[in-house]
Enzyme design. Structure first.
Site, PDB file in Angstrom:
ATOM      1  N   CYS A 218      -0.457   1.043  -1.060  1.00 40.09           N
ATOM      2  CA  CYS A 218      -1.189   0.858  -2.312  1.00 40.09           C
ATOM      3  C   CYS A 218      -2.680   1.170  -2.137  1.00 40.09           C
ATOM      4  CB  CYS A 218      -0.964  -0.557  -2.847  1.00 40.09           C
ATOM      5  SG  CYS A 218      -1.399  -0.722  -4.598  1.00 40.09           S
ATOM      6  N   HIS A 322       5.029  -1.610  -2.576  1.00 39.12           N
ATOM      7  CA  HIS A 322       4.883  -2.922  -1.958  1.00 39.12           C
ATOM      8  C   HIS A 322       6.252  -3.438  -1.522  1.00 39.12           C
ATOM      9  CE1 HIS A 322       0.657  -3.693  -2.681  1.00 39.12           C
ATOM     10  NE2 HIS A 322       0.788  -3.308  -3.934  1.00 39.12           N
TER      11      HIS A 322
END
Length: 392
Positions: A218, A322
């Site tokens: 991310c 994630h």
């Protein structure tokens, strides 16, 4: 919030709304939407929990109740004294005193010897406590960002017995990592600036130049690109602000006001033909435009979109996914590639999924044993609005 609650009521029989921090921060009471104001808006009863292990639980529970405005006091149906150690008989008088002082029933819940994922930076002490294993054959360094987020991404690595997981805050912490992980961040610009200022950014560059493996998730993935552009000022407050990234991957990330939040199933496929289904979630500002050239994506999503980059046969990996390490089969394969490269023994799969489920089962059994579930369920069903989908 009302719309979301209604959606949940239609799908689930019971709903638990968890507060954040103390519900009695008097200086924030008019702005606090994370605690009893949310319960008021949903019109549901509440339970107040105090942590006896921290000390001062009597003052904490009684003081909190007395600081609450009357309408919030009336919403609290019972108290729980959490993380109690020792003989419960020794707390009988304390329980009685609390009940008399607050007018609420008190439940006592024991300290459990379980390890469960914690919220964001709260997981950091757990990683530091359990992660470092002197003499471990694999060494993974996780760069600490001042605005770190989603540190639970790396918690499955704690279950690997031959792997040491270390937090790198400053150059003195660097050591000799096999892999450097760049985790998620709530402020990509600020954390890129932080690692540049401390000198950790230069160490990362040297690590890659010497053939070391770099893995970004991310915000950490965004930092690995050529440039960050804050098109709408959502990240920095400065419209159009630009910052050069670490330039390991050929892409530019532009920040806009729209936030991406979604579940993200997909498929990882290696050049050797091996493939693994992946599942996780995506939550970030910023849109990344990748010029991969001949480098494959990290994964192909179920909708056909490409995510991330798997460059130089895995020396440099970036993804928006994630919980990528929560995928047991892929994590085992990836770690075994590192082990083979280093000339150490490959390992059997560690089922972090089962470890996680076992922890929840242990907690659930303790809740059944020590708390009056019938009473708690009746509290959830207490008012007419909650009966459609009990909430607390």
């Amino acid at each position: 919030m009302a719309e979301s609650l209604e959606e949940l009521k239609n799908e689930y029989e019971y709903i638990i709304m968890e507060g954040a921090g103390s519900p009695a921060e008097v200086n924030l009471m008019d702005k606090d939407l994370a605690n009893l104001k949310a319960a008021e808006l949903a019109d549901v009863p509440a339970i107040l929990v105090g942590d006896i292990e921290r000390g001062g639980v009597f003052a904490s529970l009684v003081g909190t109740m007395e600081l609450l405005p009357p309408e919030h006091q009336q919403r609290v149906e019972c108290l729980i004294v959490n993380r109690f150690r020792g003989d419960p008989e020794l707390f009988i008088e304390g329980k009685k005193w609390l009940e008399e002082k607050t007018g609420s029933a008190v439940h006592v819940f024991p300290k459990l010897d379980i390890s469960m994922e914690k919220e964001d930076s709260l997981s950091l002490p757990e990683i530091e406590k359990r992660g470092y294993k002197p003499g471990a054959q694999l060494d993974i360094g996780v760069v600490h960002f001042p605005y770190l987020s989603n540190y639970t991404d790396v918690e499955p690595l704690l279950a690997e017995k031959d792997l040491s997981l270390r937090i790198i805050r400053k150059p003195e912490d660097w050591g000799d990592p096999d892999v450097v992980l760049l985790p998620g961040t709530k402020s990509t610009f600020a954390d890129l600036h932080a690692i540049t200022q401390t000198g950790v950014g230069d160490l990362i560059k040297g690590h890659v130049e010497q053939g070391g493996i770099l893995f970004g998730i991310c915000g950490g993935y965004q930092i690995m690109g050529e440039k960050l552009i804050d098109k709408e000022g959502t990240e920095t407050g400065v419209i159009g602000k630009e910052e050069p990234g670490l330039s390991f991957l050929p892409f530019v990330t532009s920040f806009i006001s729209t936030k991406t939040t979604r579940r993200k199933p997909g498929l990882f496929t290696h050049a050797s033909g091996q493939s693994f289904p992946l599942d996780g979630f995506e939550i970030h500002l910023g849109s990344t435009l990748v010029d991969r050239g001949n480098e494959p994506p990290f994964m192909v999503e179920a909708n056909g979109n490409h995510d991330g980059v798997y460059a130089k046969d895995g020396q440099i990996i970036g993804t928006y996914l994630h919980h990528v390490f929560h995928n047991d089969d892929w994590r085992t394969w990836w770690l075994n590639q590192l082990r083979i490269k280093k000339g150490i023994s490959v390992q059997e799969k560690v089922s972090y999924t089962k470890i996680r489920e076992d922890q929840y089962e242990t907690a659930a059994e303790a809740i059944e044993q020590y708390l009056d579930l019938d009473k708690l369920i009746n509290i959830m069903k207490k008012n007419e609005k909650a009966s459609k989908g009990g909430a607390i």
